[in-house]
Design a protein around this motif. Structure first.
Motif: not given
Length: 156
Positions: A128, A131-132
């Motif tokens: 996460e 990907d952020q």
């Protein structure tokens, strides 16, 4: 040359680029503060911090400032240093001080034509968070930075 970003495994990000310069020159450009100041980051920002203590356990800190005064500073610690071959280090975005550091291995591999295949393999705290960072524009920033490095290497 093309800068390629891939996510081959969980938490992993690999950036590859071939430069028309031998590994020793790319190493020098990446580890010499006077050189990093010339190519680091985005051209729309001003590089304001380049501190490098290039030794195992030594710290590094690179940063830029936007015209509105906003700072973007990254820092970490060198975990392994093999001149002209490999750097292992941690990386933290200082504007998120509680974030778990990213672990990076940077390799400088000679190519048959006298250039350097630079590979950055980073392991992020989670998919996460990785990907952020990508969604926030990291890919465009990395491409611009590597283009600036390629141009600078031609002038060294």
């Amino acid at each position: 040359m093309v800068t390629l970003l891939t996510t081959p495994a969980d938490r992993e990000l690999v950036v590859t680029r071939t430069f028309d310069a031998p590994p020793a020159r790319v190493w020098e450009a990446w580890t010499g503060p006077e050189h990093v100041r010339e190519w680091y980051g985005a051209s729309a920002l001003t590089t304001t911090v380049v501190d490098i203590d290039l030794r195992v356990g030594g710290a590094w800190r690179w940063g830029q400032t936007a015209p509105d005064g906003q700072e973007f500073v990254f820092s970490g610690t060198y975990e392994d240093v093999v001149p002209s071959e490999r750097l292992d280090y941690t990386e933290t975005f200082e504007q998120m001080p509680d974030a778990t550091p990213v672990h990076v291995t940077l390799t400088f591999d000679a190519t048959p034509d006298g250039g350097t295949a630079l590979t950055s393999t980073s392991f992020w705290p989670s998919n996460e968070i990785r990907d952020q960072a990508l969604e926030a524009g990291m890919e465009a920033g990395v491409r611009e930075q590597y283009d600036r490095l390629a141009e600078y290497l031609g002038s060294m």
